[in-house]
Design a protein around this motif. Structure first.
Motif, mmCIF file in Angstrom:
data_model
loop_
_atom_site.group_PDB
_atom_site.id
_atom_site.type_symbol
_atom_site.label_atom_id
_atom_site.label_comp_id
_atom_site.label_asym_id
_atom_site.label_seq_id
_atom_site.Cartn_x
_atom_site.Cartn_y
_atom_site.Cartn_z
ATOM 1 N N GLU A 104 34.940 16.001 36.484
ATOM 2 C CA GLU A 104 33.829 15.518 35.677
ATOM 3 C C GLU A 104 32.854 15.018 36.738
ATOM 4 O OE1 GLU A 104 34.911 13.320 31.924
ATOM 5 O OE2 GLU A 104 33.911 11.763 33.103
ATOM 6 N N PHE A 105 31.710 15.667 36.840
ATOM 7 C CA PHE A 105 30.954 15.444 38.068
ATOM 8 C C PHE A 105 29.521 14.977 37.846
ATOM 9 C CE2 PHE A 105 28.428 19.334 37.842
ATOM 10 C CZ PHE A 105 29.153 20.106 36.966
ATOM 11 N N ASP A 106 28.954 14.593 38.941
ATOM 12 C CA ASP A 106 27.574 14.111 38.950
ATOM 13 C C ASP A 106 26.641 15.316 39.124
ATOM 14 O OD1 ASP A 106 25.147 12.975 39.448
ATOM 15 O OD2 ASP A 106 25.902 11.459 40.862
ATOM 16 N N GLU A 107 25.890 15.636 38.071
ATOM 17 C CA GLU A 107 25.087 16.871 38.106
ATOM 18 C C GLU A 107 24.010 16.846 39.195
ATOM 19 O OE1 GLU A 107 23.998 18.860 34.709
ATOM 20 O OE2 GLU A 107 25.944 18.542 33.704
ATOM 21 N N ASP A 108 23.568 15.655 39.555
ATOM 22 C CA ASP A 108 22.535 15.563 40.605
ATOM 23 C C ASP A 108 23.014 16.177 41.915
ATOM 24 O OD1 ASP A 108 20.942 14.328 38.827
ATOM 25 O OD2 ASP A 108 21.246 12.291 39.619
ATOM 26 N N ASP A 109 24.341 16.086 42.126
ATOM 27 C CA ASP A 109 24.907 16.599 43.378
ATOM 28 C C ASP A 109 24.707 18.104 43.518
ATOM 29 O OD1 ASP A 109 25.710 14.129 44.124
ATOM 30 O OD2 ASP A 109 27.869 14.437 43.787
ATOM 31 N N LEU A 110 24.585 18.798 42.377
ATOM 32 C CA LEU A 110 24.456 20.263 42.427
ATOM 33 C C LEU A 110 23.195 20.689 43.183
ATOM 34 C CD1 LEU A 110 25.467 21.264 38.771
ATOM 35 C CD2 LEU A 110 26.849 21.520 40.839
ATOM 36 N N ASP A 111 22.169 19.828 43.143
ATOM 37 C CA ASP A 111 20.883 20.178 43.760
ATOM 38 C C ASP A 111 21.009 20.459 45.259
ATOM 39 O OD1 ASP A 111 19.919 19.703 41.285
ATOM 40 O OD2 ASP A 111 19.108 17.707 41.740
ATOM 41 N N ASP A 112 21.966 19.749 45.878
ATOM 42 C CA ASP A 112 22.076 19.892 47.334
ATOM 43 C C ASP A 112 22.975 21.045 47.750
ATOM 44 O OD1 ASP A 112 20.495 17.654 47.691
ATOM 45 O OD2 ASP A 112 22.225 16.319 47.455
ATOM 46 N N LEU A 113 23.561 21.742 46.791
ATOM 47 C CA LEU A 113 24.516 22.800 47.137
ATOM 48 C C LEU A 113 23.812 24.139 47.322
ATOM 49 C CD1 LEU A 113 27.327 21.811 44.620
ATOM 50 C CD2 LEU A 113 27.349 21.501 47.108
ATOM 51 N N LEU A 114 24.540 25.068 47.935
ATOM 52 C CA LEU A 114 23.994 26.415 48.142
ATOM 53 C C LEU A 114 24.203 27.235 46.872
ATOM 54 C CD1 LEU A 114 25.739 27.134 51.582
ATOM 55 C CD2 LEU A 114 23.414 26.263 51.247
ATOM 56 N N ASP A 115 23.232 28.085 46.530
ATOM 57 C CA ASP A 115 23.522 29.040 45.452
ATOM 58 C C ASP A 115 24.155 30.281 46.088
ATOM 59 O OD1 ASP A 115 21.502 30.469 46.626
ATOM 60 O OD2 ASP A 115 20.015 30.060 45.051
ATOM 61 N N ALA A 116 24.521 31.250 45.244
ATOM 62 C CA ALA A 116 25.265 32.413 45.740
ATOM 63 C C ALA A 116 24.502 33.126 46.863
ATOM 64 C CB ALA A 116 25.568 33.372 44.592
ATOM 65 N N GLU A 117 23.198 33.246 46.648
ATOM 66 C CA GLU A 117 22.376 33.970 47.627
ATOM 67 C C GLU A 117 22.420 33.269 49.007
ATOM 68 O OE1 GLU A 117 21.122 36.915 47.026
ATOM 69 O OE2 GLU A 117 20.546 36.915 49.143
ATOM 70 N N ALA A 118 22.215 31.969 48.941
ATOM 71 C CA ALA A 118 22.197 31.198 50.196
ATOM 72 C C ALA A 118 23.557 31.241 50.880
ATOM 73 C CB ALA A 118 21.798 29.752 49.918
ATOM 74 N N TYR A 119 24.619 31.182 50.085
ATOM 75 C CA TYR A 119 25.960 31.209 50.680
ATOM 76 C C TYR A 119 26.240 32.579 51.308
ATOM 77 C CZ TYR A 119 30.987 30.787 51.386
ATOM 78 O OH TYR A 119 32.238 30.785 51.955
ATOM 79 N N ARG A 120 25.801 33.652 50.595
ATOM 80 C CA ARG A 120 25.975 35.012 51.156
ATOM 81 C C ARG A 120 25.312 35.094 52.532
ATOM 82 N NH1 ARG A 120 24.125 37.175 46.026
ATOM 83 N NH2 ARG A 120 26.031 37.153 44.769
ATOM 84 N N GLU A 121 24.140 34.477 52.619
ATOM 85 C CA GLU A 121 23.425 34.491 53.897
ATOM 86 C C GLU A 121 24.212 33.750 54.979
ATOM 87 O OE1 GLU A 121 19.190 33.060 54.201
ATOM 88 O OE2 GLU A 121 19.033 34.539 52.571
ATOM 89 N N GLN A 122 24.816 32.616 54.567
ATOM 90 C CA GLN A 122 25.576 31.816 55.543
ATOM 91 C C GLN A 122 26.746 32.592 56.133
ATOM 92 O OE1 GLN A 122 27.284 27.900 54.332
ATOM 93 N NE2 GLN A 122 28.872 28.408 55.806
ATOM 94 N N ILE A 123 27.454 33.308 55.272
ATOM 95 C CA ILE A 123 28.643 34.001 55.785
ATOM 96 C C ILE A 123 28.320 35.405 56.289
ATOM 97 C CG2 ILE A 123 30.233 32.706 54.336
ATOM 98 C CD1 ILE A 123 30.454 35.151 52.522
ATOM 99 N N GLY A 124 27.069 35.848 56.033
ATOM 100 C CA GLY A 124 26.704 37.224 56.388
ATOM 101 C C GLY A 124 26.437 37.423 57.814
#
Lengths: 124, 446
Positions: A104-124
């Motif tokens: 059960e989480f704090d939705e504000d925290d989601l803002d700082d996370l990577l979306d799929a596209e950004a994560y693909r770039e990180q591991i690419g």
């Protein structure tokens, strides 16, 4: 080699994912591949409070032990206890049966996370 | 060091003064001291006072030193027990495959050594009735220290007290205290009653703040602890780990610790395979499977190789400090592999029935000697009204140091516990001298 990175999930640079709908948390396809055969997972108990990027647990493969970090702050509402007997599910199905916790989480925290596209770039 | 050696170097430190100077010049350092930069406070400031000597001189000198050894018949014990080690042990253990392998842990080249360590572990699992044994620690004292830190890790609630018997041998206690200081644990004693645990006193001191209760059987006085089950229950009720100290010979006749609630068994396994000389030990460490990821030290496991053949390998190394660094279960990073090898060979040579025969002798001989000493005027033995293993304590009307001194002049070594108590240990290595000891004791105790 291309790795599965589902859209709609959020990612931490340290390779954990969270599903904003279900609150489920796990590690990514890339991470399980890097670790190799997972043999043990240590997770917190239901009701435990986690901090964003705080320790979530420990994952052990045949060649390494790594700390897991929580993508968001929150309360543990569910633990995938199947992993205690079948840790290989993390390798077989990291975004499905290999999930680890429900938060059960704090939705504000989601803002700082990577979306799929950004994560693909990180591991690419 | 003489200038002659300095100029020529030696096979062990092969650089001449000129070569050293050339190397320093090549890297731009003026002196060896400048190269290593060791802080002053930790530098040794003095002379080693070692003169170079040839092999022949050293042999002569050592022969002279050895000549100064006494040839007393030892009835000493208290942690170091002399059992006859069959010559087979030397012959097998000294094979070059075992003696010279650089590391025993590379499965691709040392299957033989790994198999022996696996057998050693299996033997301890059988003797302790616990599911896991590691392939050894330095000695019983380090194993005890590791048991305490394991207790602190696996216990559900916080706590910081470690309870040990008041008669615990000083060296074990001091290593334990040293070991646990960094983990924030404190070591406290509970009293004994006629050399065994005083259970009422233990119950009074044990509480939720205790992480571990340690008991020994046989105890330092050689008595067999009869109420281990109750100590275990008391520990369990307070969520403390019950740790038992013993050794493989004693365990072959005592009830399996795993069946009476022991969570960890520690002790010295060098009672098999190694003589009593030099104080070298072999720490045994066995525990329950639920703690497998918390076990300190190394574990050898059996597996199958790519061709489906049985193969041995170190397992669960991710607990160890070379992989897990600061979160490792222990800082211990080696073990007594070759000593464990000797213990395993000795145990295998005796076989299960031979081990039990040996242990029975360890029950009968001290009882017999105690009876004979008790018949002497001015001696009471054993002091403790218990069953004994290997050793016991006798009371003498004469001052114990005088009795010990008199016995020594007659060729026997026994230990003075205090002003009027002496301790004697009998095994198969000195049993044939018991008659002579009793005669000497009769004169000494007068």
């Amino acid at each position: 080699m291309s790795f599965d990175v589902p859209d709609g999930l959020y990612y931490l640079e340290s390779h954990e994912w969270i599903d904003p709908e279900s609150g489920r948390v796990g590690i990514t396809d890339f991470a399980q591949d890097e670790l190799g055969d997972v043999v043990f997972v240590e997770l917190p108990a239901e009701g435990d409070e986690l901090e964003r990027e705080g320790e979530l647990g420990v994952i052990e493969s045949i060649k390494a032990v790594s700390d897991l970090y929580s993508p968001v702050g929150g309360t543990v509402t569910g633990v995938n206890e199947t992993l205690f007997d079948r840790p290989e599910l993390v390798n077989d199905d990291p975004f499905g049966e290999g999930w680890m916790l429900e938060l059960e989480f704090d939705e504000d925290d989601l803002d700082d996370l990577l979306d799929a596209e950004a994560y693909r770039e990180q591991i690419g | 060091m003489s200038s002659r050696n300095e100029d020529r170097g030696s096979p062990f430190a092969p650089h001449t003064t000129d070569e050293t100077a050339a190397m320093l010049e090549a890297i731009g350092a003026e002196t060896v001291e400048a190269l290593f930069d060791i802080p002053d406070p930790v530098r040794f400031d003095g002379e080693f006072d070692i003169d170079p000597r040839g092999e022949r001189e050293i042999r002569t000198e050592l022969r002279h030193l050895l000549g100064r050894n006494d040839d007393l018949v030892e009835f000493l014990g208290r942690g170091h027990y002399d059992h006859y080690v069959p010559s087979l042990v030397d012959h097998l253990a000294d094979r070059s495959e075992f003696l010279t392998s650089y590391t025993q842990y590379q499965p691709e080249i040392t299957q033989g050594f790994l198999q022996v360590l696996f057998e050693y572990q299996s033997m301890l699992v059988e003797l302790t009735g616990l599911e896991i044994a590691n392939c050894s620690m330095y000695d019983a004292a380090t194993a005890l220290g590791e048991a305490a830190t394991l207790a602190a890790r696996v216990r559900e609630t916080d706590g910081h007290r470690v309870l040990v018997p008041d008669l615990l041998r000083e060296e074990r206690r001091s290593v334990l205290e040293n070991y646990v200081a960094g983990a924030g644990l404190t070591v406290e004693s509970y009293p004994s009653d006629d050399a065994n645990a005083d259970l009422d006193a233990l119950d009074e001191t044990i509480d939720e703040d205790c992480v571990m209760v340690y008991a020994e059987s046989p105890t330092v006085r050689g008595t067999i602890e009869e109420r281990l089950g109750e100590i275990g229950e008391s520990a369990d009720e307070n969520d403390a780990l019950f740790v038992l100290g013993s050794d493989p010979v004693a365990l072959s006749v005592l009830e399996a610790p795993g069946e009476i609630g022991a969570d960890v068994v520690i002790g010295d396994a060098a009672t098999l395979g190694l003589g009593a000389s030099y104080g070298m030990g072999l720490g045994l460490f066995a525990t329950r499977e639920e703690f497998v990821r918390q076990v300190p030290g190394r574990l050898v496991g059996a597996s199958t190789d790519a061709h489906g053949k049985r193969a041995y390998t170190l397992t669960l190394q991710t607990r160890e400090q070379h992989i897990r660094r600061e979160r490792a279960t222990s800082n211990i990073c080696t073990n007594q592999a070759w000593v464990a090898l000797r213990t395993a060979i000795h145990a295998a040579t005796l076989g299960p029935s031979g081990l039990v025969d040996l242990a029975r002798d360890c029950l009968e001989w001290p009882a017999d000697l105690a009876d004979r000493l008790d018949a002497i005027d001015g001696v009471r033995a054993p002091v403790h009204d218990r069953h004994h293993f290997r050793e016991f304590v006798a009371r003498t009307d004469q001052p114990a140091p005088a009795v010990v001194g008199d016995l020594e002049s007659k060729g026997f070594a026994v230990h003075a516990v205090d002003d009027h108590l002496v301790q004697l240990c009998v095994t198969e290595t000195n049993a044939d001298r018991v008659d002579a000891l009793v005669t000497a004791f009769r004169e000494a105790a007068r």
